[in-house]
Design a protein around this motif. Structure first.
Motif, PDB file in Angstrom:
ATOM      1  N   ASN A  28      11.365   4.857 -13.380  1.00  0.00           N
ATOM      2  CA  ASN A  28      10.458   3.729 -13.227  1.00  0.00           C
ATOM      3  C   ASN A  28       9.016   4.196 -13.036  1.00  0.00           C
ATOM      4  OD1 ASN A  28      12.332   1.558 -13.376  1.00  0.00           O
ATOM      5  ND2 ASN A  28      12.990   1.991 -11.282  1.00  0.00           N
ATOM      6  N   TYR A  29       8.087   3.296 -13.328  1.00  0.00           N
ATOM      7  CA  TYR A  29       6.659   3.602 -13.184  1.00  0.00           C
ATOM      8  C   TYR A  29       5.947   2.417 -12.531  1.00  0.00           C
ATOM      9  CZ  TYR A  29       7.566   7.617 -16.103  1.00  0.00           C
ATOM     10  OH  TYR A  29       8.073   8.795 -16.575  1.00  0.00           O
ATOM     11  N   TYR A  30       4.765   2.708 -11.963  1.00  0.00           N
ATOM     12  CA  TYR A  30       4.009   1.698 -11.223  1.00  0.00           C
ATOM     13  C   TYR A  30       2.531   1.775 -11.604  1.00  0.00           C
ATOM     14  CZ  TYR A  30       8.291   1.831  -8.508  1.00  0.00           C
ATOM     15  OH  TYR A  30       9.612   1.794  -8.134  1.00  0.00           O
ATOM     16  N   TRP A  31       1.815   0.665 -11.346  1.00  0.00           N
ATOM     17  CA  TRP A  31       0.369   0.624 -11.594  1.00  0.00           C
ATOM     18  C   TRP A  31      -0.310   0.461 -10.241  1.00  0.00           C
ATOM     19  CZ3 TRP A  31      -1.953   1.344 -16.317  1.00  0.00           C
ATOM     20  CH2 TRP A  31      -3.331   1.106 -16.390  1.00  0.00           C
ATOM     21  N   MET A  32      -1.136   1.437  -9.874  1.00  0.00           N
ATOM     22  CA  MET A  32      -1.784   1.467  -8.566  1.00  0.00           C
ATOM     23  C   MET A  32      -3.291   1.274  -8.716  1.00  0.00           C
ATOM     24  SD  MET A  32       0.828   2.205  -6.546  1.00  0.00           S
ATOM     25  CE  MET A  32       2.432   3.048  -6.544  1.00  0.00           C
ATOM     26  N   MET A  33      -3.862   0.445  -7.827  1.00  0.00           N
ATOM     27  CA  MET A  33      -5.305   0.209  -7.856  1.00  0.00           C
ATOM     28  C   MET A  33      -5.867   0.142  -6.441  1.00  0.00           C
ATOM     29  SD  MET A  33      -5.755  -2.580 -10.949  1.00  0.00           S
ATOM     30  CE  MET A  33      -7.428  -2.944 -10.458  1.00  0.00           C
ATOM     31  N   ILE A  66       0.869  -1.171   0.000  1.00  0.00           N
ATOM     32  CA  ILE A  66       0.000   0.000   0.000  1.00  0.00           C
ATOM     33  C   ILE A  66       0.907   1.222   0.000  1.00  0.00           C
ATOM     34  CG2 ILE A  66      -1.710   1.309   1.303  1.00  0.00           C
ATOM     35  CD1 ILE A  66      -2.868  -1.326   2.255  1.00  0.00           C
ATOM     36  N   VAL A  67       0.680   2.137  -0.939  1.00  0.00           N
ATOM     37  CA  VAL A  67       1.620   3.239  -1.189  1.00  0.00           C
ATOM     38  C   VAL A  67       0.880   4.574  -1.202  1.00  0.00           C
ATOM     39  CG1 VAL A  67       3.337   4.160  -2.803  1.00  0.00           C
ATOM     40  CG2 VAL A  67       3.022   1.675  -2.590  1.00  0.00           C
ATOM     41  N   VAL A  68       1.491   5.577  -0.569  1.00  0.00           N
ATOM     42  CA  VAL A  68       1.012   6.954  -0.693  1.00  0.00           C
ATOM     43  C   VAL A  68       1.846   7.635  -1.771  1.00  0.00           C
ATOM     44  CG1 VAL A  68       0.790   9.197   0.456  1.00  0.00           C
ATOM     45  CG2 VAL A  68       0.198   7.104   1.692  1.00  0.00           C
ATOM     46  N   PHE A  69       1.169   8.316  -2.693  1.00  0.00           N
ATOM     47  CA  PHE A  69       1.870   8.986  -3.788  1.00  0.00           C
ATOM     48  C   PHE A  69       1.120  10.256  -4.181  1.00  0.00           C
ATOM     49  CE2 PHE A  69      -1.126   5.864  -5.379  1.00  0.00           C
ATOM     50  CZ  PHE A  69      -1.824   6.528  -6.377  1.00  0.00           C
ATOM     51  N   ASN A  70       1.804  11.110  -4.914  1.00  0.00           N
ATOM     52  CA  ASN A  70       1.167  12.312  -5.442  1.00  0.00           C
ATOM     53  C   ASN A  70       0.366  11.948  -6.682  1.00  0.00           C
ATOM     54  OD1 ASN A  70       4.194  13.638  -4.500  1.00  0.00           O
ATOM     55  ND2 ASN A  70       2.319  14.460  -3.635  1.00  0.00           N
ATOM     56  N   ARG A 118      -3.080   0.461  -3.666  1.00  0.00           N
ATOM     57  CA  ARG A 118      -2.217  -0.721  -3.601  1.00  0.00           C
ATOM     58  C   ARG A 118      -1.438  -0.845  -4.911  1.00  0.00           C
ATOM     59  NH1 ARG A 118      -2.319  -4.945  -0.310  1.00  0.00           N
ATOM     60  NH2 ARG A 118      -4.433  -4.475   0.417  1.00  0.00           N
ATOM     61  N   CYS A 119      -0.140  -1.047  -4.807  1.00  0.00           N
ATOM     62  CA  CYS A 119       0.672  -1.283  -5.997  1.00  0.00           C
ATOM     63  C   CYS A 119       0.432  -2.721  -6.467  1.00  0.00           C
ATOM     64  CB  CYS A 119       2.152  -1.080  -5.685  1.00  0.00           C
ATOM     65  SG  CYS A 119       3.240  -1.451  -7.081  1.00  0.00           S
ATOM     66  N   VAL A 120      -0.015  -2.872  -7.712  1.00  0.00           N
ATOM     67  CA  VAL A 120      -0.294  -4.212  -8.246  1.00  0.00           C
ATOM     68  C   VAL A 120       0.661  -4.592  -9.377  1.00  0.00           C
ATOM     69  CG1 VAL A 120      -2.718  -4.180  -7.547  1.00  0.00           C
ATOM     70  CG2 VAL A 120      -2.078  -3.331  -9.816  1.00  0.00           C
ATOM     71  N   ALA A 121       1.441  -3.626  -9.856  1.00  0.00           N
ATOM     72  CA  ALA A 121       2.410  -3.944 -10.910  1.00  0.00           C
ATOM     73  C   ALA A 121       3.597  -2.999 -10.800  1.00  0.00           C
ATOM     74  CB  ALA A 121       1.774  -3.849 -12.294  1.00  0.00           C
ATOM     75  N   THR A 122       4.798  -3.545 -10.957  1.00  0.00           N
ATOM     76  CA  THR A 122       6.030  -2.780 -10.822  1.00  0.00           C
ATOM     77  C   THR A 122       6.742  -2.703 -12.178  1.00  0.00           C
ATOM     78  OG1 THR A 122       7.116  -4.816 -10.099  1.00  0.00           O
ATOM     79  CG2 THR A 122       6.328  -3.339  -8.382  1.00  0.00           C
TER      80      THR A 122
END
Length: 508
Positions: free
Chosen positions: A421-426, A214-218, A248-252
């Protein structure tokens, strides 16, 4: 601002400082040239105003230095005889330039003795500085504003977000009110200036963002003054002042992400969620005609908090149900069937990222390969929508498209290499979450931190959820409250302090 621009700015500040203080250095028994040597001049100034040399470090920490500069101006004025409140106000309002007048007046007298007695200011300053450093670089309080992670994190949970797990990010916005985000509470005015900006920098962390975190991001596409402000759309905000989101980060980076009927697949394999994850999906509940499901049962027994209702006399729609709640509903009197509600192709049109895939839905997306630093992708009219925001907004390139002709910074481009890098959050609440399905990838420089601890939780009626006080966000199994241990430790500390004080009084 570029590094060269910052270097020029730094030199300009040194020249301004020397021009306005060299005579004061001399009156304090120092050499005039000492006012001209970068960093060293600040150490000498701390001696002149009777403060420890380590204060010099605070002058170079973004945000903290905004507190330090006015204090140093006021202490400098006091050290040379300007001790009134009026002098302090003038010194701050003129951004320290009042010291120029004192430097060239010829009437300044060095009187540092009184400053060494000023312990109240030092104690107050130390408290504010420590709080600012902790908030900016160590741990930040955060409140869950929406139900996108319900039942994992609840609306009204008050969290501590660790900055050091993923590495603390230094502020990019250099002029901002300390310990607040994009707006000042109560008056709701902007808490920062857009310029000047520092380059992105992150201290080393002891872990990387992983799937299931679980991630906090802008929020990458934030264009409003503050969270949920719908009347100011279109504002351009610095990265670190964009609204804070938690998902929640589901893909890195490098993962091949695909969403099939609401289930996340990574590189062709289903993503197994952590123990505490409680994903919710939308369901149809078919009942006998005239059957009404008791609302108290739904709220008290199944803990259903999101929208639901009859769409006809024999069908309910529930926006958000956990698998366990759906199973329990099957045994409710009058319920004939409970089935997952999966969005059909075309339901969202092109509302979903990348806005050119009309068959994609909130339940079926992809496959998409998550951008990774140093990796190169082919660019054409079909792939460009996936990477347009990255190229233009997140990595600051000039992008122009004319028919099949794609140009980056004026050069024809048939491929692009990612700079970060980039992430997919859901959200776990699959049908009630605005997340990467709508606006795409989250850049690494937008990552704020990792929620680690719930210190308080209040429901919609502001009643305490005692079982959630002092619980950890991560970990295996059901959350355990450590509130009683905290209260015991607090009681021991107070009792111990009382008897220690009594003992000291007797010895005196």
């Amino acid at each position: 601002m570029t590094l060269l621009q910052w270097f020029i700015f730094f030199l300009a500040v040194q020249v301004i400082h020397f021009a306005g203080t060299w005579k004061l250095y001399e009156k304090a028994g120092r050499k005039p040239w000492e006012a001209a040597v970068p960093v060293y001049n600040a150490m000498i100034l701390m001696q002149i105003i009777g403060r420890p040399r380590w204060w010099t470090i605070l002058l170079f920490i973004p945000i903290v230095n905004l507190i330090m500069f006015p204090v140093v101006w006021v202490l400098t004025l006091k050290a040379f005889g300007k001790k009134t409140s009026t002098d302090a106000i003038i010194g701050i309002v003129t951004l320290g330039l009042y010291i120029y007048a004192l430097n060239y007046s010829g009437t300044a007298q060095y009187t540092p003795e009184e400053e060494k007695k000023d312990s109240t200011l030092s104690s107050l300053l130390f408290a504010v500085v420590v709080a600012t450093i902790v908030h900016t670089y160590v741990m930040q309080p955060f409140t869950i504003p929406t139900s996108s992670l319900e039942k994992t994190l609840l609306v009204g949970d008050f969290l501590f977000v660790s900055k050091f797990n993923y590495g603390a990010r230094t502020p990019m916005t250099t002029i901002a009110a300390p310990m607040v985000h994009d707006s000042i509470p109560l008056i709701h005015t902007k808490s920062y200036f857009n310029k000047p900006q520092l380059p992105y920098f992150r201290f080393p962390g002891f872990e990387k963002v992983e799937k299931n975190d679980i991630v906090v991001f802008n929020w990458p596409i934030d264009t409003v003054r503050f969270f949920r402000d719908k009347n100011s759309i279109g504002i351009r905000k610095p990265i670190d002042k964009k609204s804070n989101y938690v998902k929640r980060c589901v893909a890195t980076p490098g993962d091949k992400f695909e969403l099939k009927d609401g289930i996340v697949f990574i590189d062709g394999k289903e993503l197994i969620l952590s123990d505490r994850a409680k994903p919710q999906y939308s369901y149809f509940v078919y009942v006998d005609r005239g059957t009404q499901i008791n609302e108290m049962y739904l709220q008290k027994e199944l803990d259903i908090t999101d929208g639901h209702g009859l769409v006809n006399d024999s069908t309910y729609v529930f926006i958000s149900l956990t698998k366990d709640s759906a199973e329990r509903l099957k045994s409710y009197p009058g319920v004939k069937a409970v089935t997952r509600r999966v969005a059909k192709a075309g339901d969202e049109g092109t509302a979903l990222f990348p806005h050119n895939q009309p068959t994609w839905t909130v339940d079926n997306i992809g496959p998409i390969t998550i951008p990774q630093k140093g990796k190169t992708v082919e660019l054409n009219k079909e792939t460009l929508p996936l990477y347009k925001m990255i190229i233009k907004e997140y990595e600051n390139n000039e992008l122009t498209v004319n028919g099949d002709d794609i140009r980056i910074n004026g050069q024809v481009a048939t491929s692009y290499t990612f700079k970060q890098n980039y992430y997919w959050m859901m959200g776990d609440n699959r049908h009630n979450s605005e997340d990467s399905r709508y606006w795409g990838f989250v850049p690494e420089d937008h990552i704020v931190g990792k929620p680690v601890f719930i210190w308080m939780s209040l429901d919609g009626k502001m009643k305490p959820r005692w079982e959630r006080f002092f619980t950890t966000v991560g970990g295996d199994g059901e959350p355990v409250s450590y509130l009683k241990y905290f209260l015991i430790a607090l009681a021991v500390w107070f009792v111990g302090s009382y008897f220690w004080k009594k003992r000291k009084e007797k010895e005196a």
